[in-house]
Design a protein around this motif. Structure first.
Motif, PDB file in Angstrom:
ATOM      1  N   TYR A 204      43.377  36.685  33.511  1.00  0.00           N
ATOM      2  CA  TYR A 204      44.528  35.902  33.979  1.00  0.00           C
ATOM      3  C   TYR A 204      45.230  36.565  35.149  1.00  0.00           C
ATOM      4  O   TYR A 204      45.289  37.785  35.243  1.00  0.00           O
ATOM      5  CB  TYR A 204      45.555  35.743  32.839  1.00  0.00           C
ATOM      6  CG  TYR A 204      44.959  35.073  31.638  1.00  0.00           C
ATOM      7  CD1 TYR A 204      44.732  33.696  31.640  1.00  0.00           C
ATOM      8  CD2 TYR A 204      44.621  35.806  30.519  1.00  0.00           C
ATOM      9  CE1 TYR A 204      44.176  33.077  30.538  1.00  0.00           C
ATOM     10  CE2 TYR A 204      44.069  35.203  29.409  1.00  0.00           C
ATOM     11  CZ  TYR A 204      43.847  33.832  29.423  1.00  0.00           C
ATOM     12  OH  TYR A 204      43.302  33.228  28.339  1.00  0.00           O
ATOM     13  N   GLN A 205      45.808  35.729  35.963  1.00  0.00           N
ATOM     14  CA  GLN A 205      46.532  36.213  37.131  1.00  0.00           C
ATOM     15  C   GLN A 205      47.856  36.865  36.741  1.00  0.00           C
ATOM     16  O   GLN A 205      48.366  37.723  37.453  1.00  0.00           O
ATOM     17  CB  GLN A 205      46.764  35.018  38.080  1.00  0.00           C
ATOM     18  CG  GLN A 205      47.473  35.322  39.370  1.00  0.00           C
ATOM     19  CD  GLN A 205      48.978  35.189  39.207  1.00  0.00           C
ATOM     20  OE1 GLN A 205      49.441  34.519  38.291  1.00  0.00           O
ATOM     21  NE2 GLN A 205      49.723  35.855  40.075  1.00  0.00           N
ATOM     22  N   LEU A 236      43.328  31.356  42.881  1.00  0.00           N
ATOM     23  CA  LEU A 236      42.434  31.185  41.740  1.00  0.00           C
ATOM     24  C   LEU A 236      43.190  30.602  40.546  1.00  0.00           C
ATOM     25  O   LEU A 236      42.715  29.712  39.840  1.00  0.00           O
ATOM     26  CB  LEU A 236      41.851  32.551  41.380  1.00  0.00           C
ATOM     27  CG  LEU A 236      40.602  32.587  40.532  1.00  0.00           C
ATOM     28  CD1 LEU A 236      39.456  31.879  41.240  1.00  0.00           C
ATOM     29  CD2 LEU A 236      40.233  34.028  40.250  1.00  0.00           C
ATOM     30  N   GLU A 237      44.408  31.084  40.367  1.00  0.00           N
ATOM     31  CA  GLU A 237      45.248  30.614  39.275  1.00  0.00           C
ATOM     32  C   GLU A 237      45.506  29.108  39.426  1.00  0.00           C
ATOM     33  O   GLU A 237      45.448  28.349  38.474  1.00  0.00           O
ATOM     34  CB  GLU A 237      46.575  31.391  39.305  1.00  0.00           C
ATOM     35  CG  GLU A 237      47.620  30.939  38.300  1.00  0.00           C
ATOM     36  CD  GLU A 237      47.312  31.413  36.893  1.00  0.00           C
ATOM     37  OE1 GLU A 237      46.310  32.146  36.717  1.00  0.00           O
ATOM     38  OE2 GLU A 237      48.056  31.060  35.970  1.00  0.00           O
ATOM     39  N   TYR A 241      38.602  28.555  37.849  1.00  0.00           N
ATOM     40  CA  TYR A 241      37.354  29.237  38.166  1.00  0.00           C
ATOM     41  C   TYR A 241      36.267  28.278  38.684  1.00  0.00           C
ATOM     42  O   TYR A 241      35.338  28.699  39.360  1.00  0.00           O
ATOM     43  CB  TYR A 241      36.848  30.027  36.955  1.00  0.00           C
ATOM     44  CG  TYR A 241      37.621  31.306  36.736  1.00  0.00           C
ATOM     45  CD1 TYR A 241      37.513  32.342  37.666  1.00  0.00           C
ATOM     46  CD2 TYR A 241      38.433  31.484  35.632  1.00  0.00           C
ATOM     47  CE1 TYR A 241      38.215  33.521  37.494  1.00  0.00           C
ATOM     48  CE2 TYR A 241      39.140  32.659  35.441  1.00  0.00           C
ATOM     49  CZ  TYR A 241      39.035  33.676  36.369  1.00  0.00           C
ATOM     50  OH  TYR A 241      39.721  34.827  36.199  1.00  0.00           O
ATOM     51  N   ASP A 242      36.407  26.994  38.352  1.00  0.00           N
ATOM     52  CA  ASP A 242      35.409  26.033  38.827  1.00  0.00           C
ATOM     53  C   ASP A 242      35.357  26.002  40.360  1.00  0.00           C
ATOM     54  O   ASP A 242      34.307  25.854  40.961  1.00  0.00           O
ATOM     55  CB  ASP A 242      35.722  24.620  38.308  1.00  0.00           C
ATOM     56  CG  ASP A 242      35.388  24.519  36.833  1.00  0.00           C
ATOM     57  OD1 ASP A 242      34.614  25.384  36.356  1.00  0.00           O
ATOM     58  OD2 ASP A 242      35.911  23.610  36.171  1.00  0.00           O
ATOM     59  N   TRP A 243      36.531  26.188  40.914  1.00  0.00           N
ATOM     60  CA  TRP A 243      36.645  26.179  42.381  1.00  0.00           C
ATOM     61  C   TRP A 243      35.766  27.290  42.987  1.00  0.00           C
ATOM     62  O   TRP A 243      35.077  27.102  43.976  1.00  0.00           O
ATOM     63  CB  TRP A 243      38.127  26.367  42.747  1.00  0.00           C
ATOM     64  CG  TRP A 243      38.377  26.757  44.164  1.00  0.00           C
ATOM     65  CD1 TRP A 243      38.245  25.964  45.268  1.00  0.00           C
ATOM     66  CD2 TRP A 243      38.794  28.034  44.631  1.00  0.00           C
ATOM     67  NE1 TRP A 243      38.566  26.670  46.395  1.00  0.00           N
ATOM     68  CE2 TRP A 243      38.913  27.939  46.032  1.00  0.00           C
ATOM     69  CE3 TRP A 243      39.106  29.237  44.007  1.00  0.00           C
ATOM     70  CZ2 TRP A 243      39.313  29.024  46.817  1.00  0.00           C
ATOM     71  CZ3 TRP A 243      39.514  30.312  44.768  1.00  0.00           C
ATOM     72  CH2 TRP A 243      39.605  30.205  46.169  1.00  0.00           C
ATOM     73  N   ILE A 244      35.768  28.455  42.328  1.00  0.00           N
ATOM     74  CA  ILE A 244      34.951  29.565  42.803  1.00  0.00           C
ATOM     75  C   ILE A 244      33.479  29.243  42.647  1.00  0.00           C
ATOM     76  O   ILE A 244      32.672  29.455  43.550  1.00  0.00           O
ATOM     77  CB  ILE A 244      35.285  30.853  42.022  1.00  0.00           C
ATOM     78  CG1 ILE A 244      36.629  31.412  42.467  1.00  0.00           C
ATOM     79  CG2 ILE A 244      34.197  31.908  42.190  1.00  0.00           C
ATOM     80  CD1 ILE A 244      36.611  32.002  43.853  1.00  0.00           C
ATOM     81  N   ARG A 245      33.161  28.689  41.486  1.00  0.00           N
ATOM     82  CA  ARG A 245      31.766  28.357  41.239  1.00  0.00           C
ATOM     83  C   ARG A 245      31.247  27.396  42.318  1.00  0.00           C
ATOM     84  O   ARG A 245      30.149  27.522  42.827  1.00  0.00           O
ATOM     85  CB  ARG A 245      31.588  27.714  39.863  1.00  0.00           C
ATOM     86  CG  ARG A 245      31.719  28.703  38.719  1.00  0.00           C
ATOM     87  CD  ARG A 245      31.146  28.129  37.419  1.00  0.00           C
ATOM     88  NE  ARG A 245      31.388  29.049  36.315  1.00  0.00           N
ATOM     89  CZ  ARG A 245      32.403  28.946  35.477  1.00  0.00           C
ATOM     90  NH1 ARG A 245      33.265  27.961  35.605  1.00  0.00           N
ATOM     91  NH2 ARG A 245      32.563  29.828  34.507  1.00  0.00           N
TER      92      ARG A 245
END
Lengths: 254, 460
Positions: A204-205, A236-237, A241-245
């Motif tokens: 977590y951020q 990211l927060e 995490y989907d955005w990173i993927r």
């Protein structure tokens, strides 16, 4: 300046490869954060660097000031100046915090030299005050019956006493309420110095609001897929995490 | 000399008389009589010898000796000991120090009385007796006779109890009268000094109604390799409402064969706690019979063994509940290295009328080597209703996560192991709730590890 250098590291548990070609350099004075979803290999990275025997290094290297840590036992790595704050610290029944830390401190004294008890206790109490830890704590068995907050404060107390050059904090925020989190973060911040490099591992951020990192890395499926400054954590927060993927710099294998 | 003479506190008495050198083997007959022994005592000595001669040697086929290495019980070479040399005596007196605070102290070597610290005058005036057995036999004959070896050796060693009866001469008689409390422990030292010496340490402790007393016995060897045999008996009697604590630290050298036979009798509302720390001996057997004879009686049976090399520790226990509302709690822990062995055979027996009994038995073995062997035979025999009983024996190895945690702090493996073992044993020491004695026990355990650490360092 000194550095902890992770080069093209590959780590397997049994037959499955968890860390896949990961590289990262942490210099003293810097705080790096590694963020990543569950199962991305964050804790495996921490334990492999510390020398947990179940984690098999299959490739790459970990150097501390040029010395290959992978050739050393876990206790030798610690005496060279590496520290791991555990996500789930073990309970050691019947061994008091005082005796435990004393044995750890003694192991850093030159051969045949007895630790000076008065100095040791003076230092211990000073660090305990810093972390808002009651004196009676030292006569309790290590982690036995500790609350989540007590366990994490105990980890940071150990870090404060052992004065490592590089510290890895493995999900130190997990299981903490906001007050406990602040105390722990305050402890870590008070230890920040030009002589200490820190690698903060977190899901977590939130923790990074209190321990402000110099660098943020995002880890997915065993490798670092993106690096940036503290703003990356906020992004990211916000986006998940989907955005990173979806925006990985290189293809992420499943 | 008598306790009634005006002796200052802390005055030391010494009765190191000139003993004529004798080399009688213990199998050649009972110990010789001395002129002031009462007739009944001489008779029971003869009786002991007869019983010893008639009873068969134990074999592994006997249930009470299952798993035991009975071959070590060849007693032919052991003999009664002489007063140790001046040099050894000086060393013994210098080293007969364990606790910082004590009420009184007796020191024996090779079954000869060397020296004592008498009780403070206040305790003597309130009627507390703490004397060498030989002297109590004449000065307090009635009391000694009433309690002397009245309990059966029910756990397999009847033959050796008989041998003890035939040879006993050294030991202590402790009597605490009604309502008297001793704040500090009484200490008794027994030393083995010369080659092939046999000793028969005896303790008779009688705590009268509502009295309180703690006694600690130390068994030690002057030298590291001399062979020896120790066959001790201790009888503890906790009278109505009394509180008795008994601690024994067994540190014979590792060529000594040792048997220790304990009987504890706990009367109504009384409480007895014993803790036996077993460190020494090649073969060391410990039989403990705890009889809860009065309602509300409580007995705590605690023991620790730290076994290494080829040491063998053999423990047999009986928690015998003979009255309702009685409690017993047994906790034995063994840490085994190298090729060492431990045996535990324990029975909880709840007699027909002993309803509302709580009885617990827990044995924990920590195996530090693949070659070590821990045998556990727990048992229950319950004839009453409404009882709470549990028993269990487990063996395990050092937890790898715990080990890694300690290593990750820089602690070398050998020290980490010591910490884990000391921590494992500490639960038992904690039950004693006596920091003075607890610290002493921890130091003795650490000492044994230090020897092993030195050995490891030399080997490396």
């Amino acid at each position: 300046m000194q550095q902890l250098e992770i080069n093209n590291l590959r780590v397997a548990i049994g037959e499955s490869e968890i860390i896949r070609d990961l590289s990262l350099t942490v210099r003293t004075g810097e705080v790096h954060a590694i963020m990543g979803p569950n199962g991305s290999g964050k804790s495996t990275l921490a334990k492999a660097i510390a020398g947990q025997p179940d984690y098999r290094v299959t490739g790459g290297g970990v150097l501390m000031d040029g010395e290959n840590l992978l050739e050393l036992g876990p206790d030798e790595r610690a005496r060279r100046g590496l520290f791991l704050a555990f996500q789930y610290p073990s309970e050691i029944p019947g061994v008091t915090i005082a005796d435990f830390l004393r044995a750890a401190a003694q192991s850093r004294s030159p051969e045949g030299e007895e630790l000076e008890a008065t100095d040791y206790y003076a230092k211990l109490y000073e660090k305990m005050d810093l972390l808002d830890i009651d004196r009676s704590f030292t006569s309790r068995s290590v982690n036995e019956g500790f609350s989540g907050g007590e366990k994490k404060r105990s980890e940071i107390l150990q870090m404060a006493m052992l004065e490592p050059r590089f510290a890895i904090l493995d999900e130190t925020d997990s299981g903490l309420d906001i007050d406990a989190l602040k105390i722990v973060a305050h402890g870590v911040n008070s230890l920040r110095s030009p002589n200490l490099g820190v690698l903060v591992i977190t899901h977590y951020q939130r923790l990074l609001n209190y321990i402000i990192p110099d660098f943020v890395h995002v880890m997915v499926q065993g490798r670092i897929v993106r690096s940036g400054d503290k703003e990356l954590a906020l992004e990211l927060e916000e986006k998940g995490y989907d955005w990173i993927r979806d925006h990985a710099e290189e293809p992420v294998l499943v | 000399m008598s306790d009634n003479t005006a002796v200052l506190e802390h005055v030391k008495e010494s009765e190191a008389s000139e003993a004529q050198p004798t080399t009688r083997t213990i199998l050649s007959g009972p110990a010789e009589d001395t002129p002031d022994q009462p007739t009944w005592f001489r008779q029971q000595r003869e009786q002991g010898w007869q019983d010893f001669s008639l009873l068969p040697n134990p074999t592994r086929k006997d249930q009470p000796w299952r798993f035991s290495n009975v071959d070590v019980l060849n007693l032919a070479s052991y003999q009664s000991g002489n007063l140790p040399s001046d040099h050894d005596r000086a060393q013994i007196l210098e080293q007969s120090v364990a606790l910082d605070g004590k009420s009184g102290r007796l020191i024996f070597a090779n079954d000869h009385f060397l020296e004592r610290d008498v009780l403070p005058e206040s305790l003597r005036k309130s009627g507390v007796i703490f004397q060498p057995l030989e002297r109590a036999l004449t000065e307090h004959e009635g009391l000694v006779r009433r309690y002397f070896m009245t309990q059966p050796a029910a756990l397999g060693s009847a033959k050796f109890a008989a041998l003890h009866r035939a040879h006993v001469r050294a030991g202590a008689f402790v009597y605490v009268p009604r309502g008297v409390e001793l704040d500090l422990p009484i200490e008794i030292f027994h030393w083995l000094a010369d080659e092939n010496v046999a000793v028969f340490p005896h303790l008779l402790l009688v705590a009268d109604e509502t009295s309180k007393v703690t006694v600690i016995e130390h068994f030690r060897s002057v030298e590291k390799t001399r062979h020896g045999f120790a066959c001790g008996v201790n009888d503890l009697i906790a009278g109505h409402g009394a509180t008795v604590k008994y601690v024994c630290t067994q540190r014979w050298n590792e060529n000594v064969v040792a048997l220790q036979i304990n009987a504890t009798t706990v009367e109504r509302d009384a409480s007895a706690m014993s803790l036996n720390l077993h460190l020494g001996g090649a073969y060391s057997r410990f039989e403990s019979l705890s009889r809860l004879v009065g309602e509300g009686a409580r007995s705590d049976l605690l023991a620790l063994s730290v076994a290494h090399h080829k040491q063998e520790f053999d423990a047999r226990t009986l928690q015998d509940h003979r009255s309702p509302h009685t409690t017993s709690d047994l906790l034995y822990k063994n840490a085994l290295s190298d090729r060492s062995r431990t045996i535990f055979g324990g029975l909880i027996r709840v007699e027909r009328h002993a309803h509302f009994t709580d009885a617990y038995q827990k044995v924990r073995n920590l195996l530090l080597s693949d070659d070590a062997e821990a045998n556990s035979m727990p048992g229950l025999e319950i004839l009453a209703d409404n009882v709470k009983c549990s028993h269990g024996a487990t063996s395990g190895q050092v937890d790898e996560e715990e080990m890694f945690y300690l290593l990750s702090r820089g602690i070398p493996e050998i020290i980490a192991k010591q910490l884990i073992v000391a921590g494992f044993l500490d639960e038992v020491i904690g039950r004693l709730s006596n920091s003075l004695i607890g610290q002493h026990l921890r130091d003795l355990i650490a000492d044994k590890f230090r020897l092993d650490a030195t050995r490891a360092a030399i080997a490396a």
